[in-house]
Design a protein around this motif. Structure first.
Motif, PDB file in Angstrom:
ATOM      1  N   LEU A  65       0.815  -1.409  -0.286  1.00 36.57           N
ATOM      2  CA  LEU A  65       0.278   0.406  -0.015  1.00 36.57           C
ATOM      3  C   LEU A  65       0.593   1.026  -0.116  1.00 36.57           C
ATOM      4  N   LEU A  66       0.772   2.497  -0.605  1.00 36.27           N
ATOM      5  CA  LEU A  66       1.684   3.187  -1.247  1.00 36.27           C
ATOM      6  C   LEU A  66       1.576   4.556  -0.603  1.00 36.27           C
ATOM      7  N   GLY A  67       2.099   5.345  -0.149  1.00 38.09           N
ATOM      8  CA  GLY A  67       1.559   6.750   0.593  1.00 38.09           C
ATOM      9  C   GLY A  67       0.651   7.539   0.054  1.00 38.09           C
ATOM     10  N   ASN A  68       0.327   7.532  -1.434  1.00 40.45           N
ATOM     11  CA  ASN A  68      -0.732   7.836  -2.246  1.00 40.45           C
ATOM     12  C   ASN A  68      -1.863   7.305  -2.579  1.00 40.45           C
ATOM     13  N   GLY A  69      -2.061   5.858  -1.290  1.00 39.34           N
ATOM     14  CA  GLY A  69      -3.176   5.007  -1.000  1.00 39.34           C
ATOM     15  C   GLY A  69      -3.537   4.285  -2.004  1.00 39.34           C
ATOM     16  N   LYS A  70      -2.332   4.166  -3.352  1.00 39.04           N
ATOM     17  CA  LYS A  70      -2.625   2.884  -4.515  1.00 39.04           C
ATOM     18  C   LYS A  70      -2.029   1.719  -3.979  1.00 39.04           C
ATOM     19  N   GLY A  71      -2.557   0.645  -4.855  1.00 36.64           N
ATOM     20  CA  GLY A  71      -1.384  -0.287  -4.395  1.00 36.64           C
ATOM     21  C   GLY A  71      -0.831  -1.145  -5.190  1.00 36.64           C
ATOM     22  N   ALA A  72       0.208  -2.039  -5.094  1.00 37.73           N
ATOM     23  CA  ALA A  72       0.422  -2.970  -6.315  1.00 37.73           C
ATOM     24  C   ALA A  72       1.217  -4.140  -5.634  1.00 37.73           C
ATOM     25  N   PHE A  73       1.387  -5.428  -6.345  1.00 34.76           N
ATOM     26  CA  PHE A  73       1.849  -6.082  -6.468  1.00 34.76           C
ATOM     27  C   PHE A  73       3.956  -6.547  -6.474  1.00 34.76           C
ATOM     28  N   ILE A  74       4.153  -6.810  -5.986  1.00 35.08           N
ATOM     29  CA  ILE A  74       4.913  -6.860  -5.846  1.00 35.08           C
ATOM     30  C   ILE A  74       6.480  -7.631  -6.189  1.00 35.08           C
ATOM     31  N   LYS A  75       6.979  -7.916  -7.161  1.00 35.64           N
ATOM     32  CA  LYS A  75       7.557  -9.176  -7.388  1.00 35.64           C
ATOM     33  C   LYS A  75       9.258  -9.245  -7.313  1.00 35.64           C
ATOM     34  N   ALA A  76      10.309  -9.863  -6.808  1.00 33.08           N
ATOM     35  CA  ALA A  76      11.993  -9.595  -6.987  1.00 33.08           C
ATOM     36  C   ALA A  76      12.448 -11.028  -6.437  1.00 33.08           C
ATOM     37  N   ALA A  77      13.623 -10.739  -6.806  1.00 36.37           N
ATOM     38  CA  ALA A  77      14.841 -12.090  -7.153  1.00 36.37           C
ATOM     39  C   ALA A  77      16.100 -11.488  -7.496  1.00 36.37           C
ATOM     40  N   SER A  78      17.312 -11.855  -6.434  1.00 36.32           N
ATOM     41  CA  SER A  78      18.264 -11.806  -6.494  1.00 36.32           C
ATOM     42  C   SER A  78      19.399 -12.618  -7.416  1.00 36.32           C
ATOM     43  N   SER A  79      19.693 -12.571  -8.283  1.00 38.17           N
ATOM     44  CA  SER A  79      20.333 -13.664  -9.028  1.00 38.17           C
ATOM     45  C   SER A  79      21.741 -13.939  -8.285  1.00 38.17           C
TER      46      SER A  79
END
Length: 324
Positions: A65-79
């Motif tokens: 949940l972002l400070g501007n009220g919007k949402g997102a789904f995050i995926k991340a991985a390290s090589s």
């Protein structure tokens, strides 16, 4: 009464293993320079993050949940710590950037790859995974969505150069690997007694086609939101016959006690198909899953191995039931 040595294949329901991957990364454990880069991508600081425990990949999966009220789904991985997953993420970026908007998939908002960290930011889908065991109304909704998806993705909107090879087959490779073959044959005496037929189905299988396929269409890659169906996680997309995704999905539904044969006989993508094409797909699907599970070393995630084993045996069960 003599017990069928392959009772795991003929049981009314094997059941989809409840556990999923166990090696997710928490948002709080992410390097600050990476989370700061994510915030710059999204144009707002992250006010709250909920790490997602489901799924099978190593690395981060989090709703933010972002400070501007919007949402997102995050995926991340390290090589460095999860190189295979990072490569999957790179391929998913390439695929997601090219998917037509008509495809029922979350939109990729932004992504970056600094050579070590690979990050994807998707629109947030508020919904839930299909119930397991399957509820028939939900299964019917998903089957209809797969039909529509095949229409949109035929011909494929992207070139094979950005896609993976299909994760199919394994019986031919097992012919030269006695240890792995032996482990698979312990899982399925029926496979042991029909190994040559399974290898022949793989060798003679035709994968010619023009449809962009998801390549990993199981319940844990499907989200239901209101009356909509979303298909997530596209790194294994490939181009081939339009029936392959629905065969994969229906095969996995047999773990809920669903008989796949009447579905295949009536579904638009399979009802006019030569049954031999379905048998080939089932053999290819089972071969990949069971060979991979049997070859997994002690460092492999046991939840992933259990899932692959169950799904591979489900395809063998359907295939066995088509044989005289």
């Amino acid at each position: 009464m003599t017990r069928d040595p392959d009772d795991r294949l003929v049981a009314a329901s094997l059941g989809l293993p409840e556990a999923t991957g166990s090696r997710r990364m928490d948002w709080a454990a992410m390097p600050r320079e990476v989370t700061a880069r994510i915030e710059r991508l999204l144009g707002s600081p992250v006010a709250h993050a909920i790490s997602q425990r489901g799924g099978f990949s190593e690395g981060l999966a989090a709703r933010v949940l972002l400070g501007n009220g919007k949402g997102a789904f995050i995926k991340a991985a390290s090589s460095v710590t999860a190189p295979a997953v990072a490569d999957f993420h790179r391929r998913e970026i390439a695929v997601s950037q090219r998917l037509p908007r008509e495809v029922p998939a979350p939109r990729l908002l932004d992504a970056y790859d600094d050579g070590t960290w690979v990050v994807l930011a998707f629109e947030e889908i508020v919904g839930h995974l299909p119930a397991q065991p399957w509820q028939r109304d939900e299964l019917d909704r998903v089957l209809a969505a797969v039909t529509d998806m095949a229409e949109v993705l035929t011909p494929s909107p992207m070139n094979e150069a950005v896609l993976s090879k299909p994760r199919l087959g394994g019986w031919l490779a097992m012919a030269d690997d006695a240890a792995v073959r032996g482990r698979v044959e312990k899982l399925s005496p029926w496979a042991a007694n029909h190994f040559d037929r399974l290898a022949a189905l793989e060798e003679n299988a035709s994968l010619d086609g023009a449809t962009l396929l998801h390549g990993d269409l199981y319940p844990f890659n499907i989200m239901l939101s209101g009356d909509r169906v979303f298909v997530v996680d596209w790194p294994h997309a490939w181009i081939g016959p339009r029936h392959c995704d629905v065969v994969t999905l229906v095969s996995s539904a047999s773990l809920s006690g669903v008989d796949p044969r009447p579905i295949a006989e009536n579904h638009p993508l399979t009802r006019d198909l030569d049954p031999a094409r379905i048998n080939e797909m089932l053999a290819l699907h089972a071969g990949f899953l069971l060979r991979t599970a049997a070859a997994a070393g002690p460092a492999a995630d046991p939840d992933i191995v259990a899932m692959m084993t169950a799904l591979g045996l489900a395809s063998l069960r359907w295939l066995r039931n088509t044989q005289p």
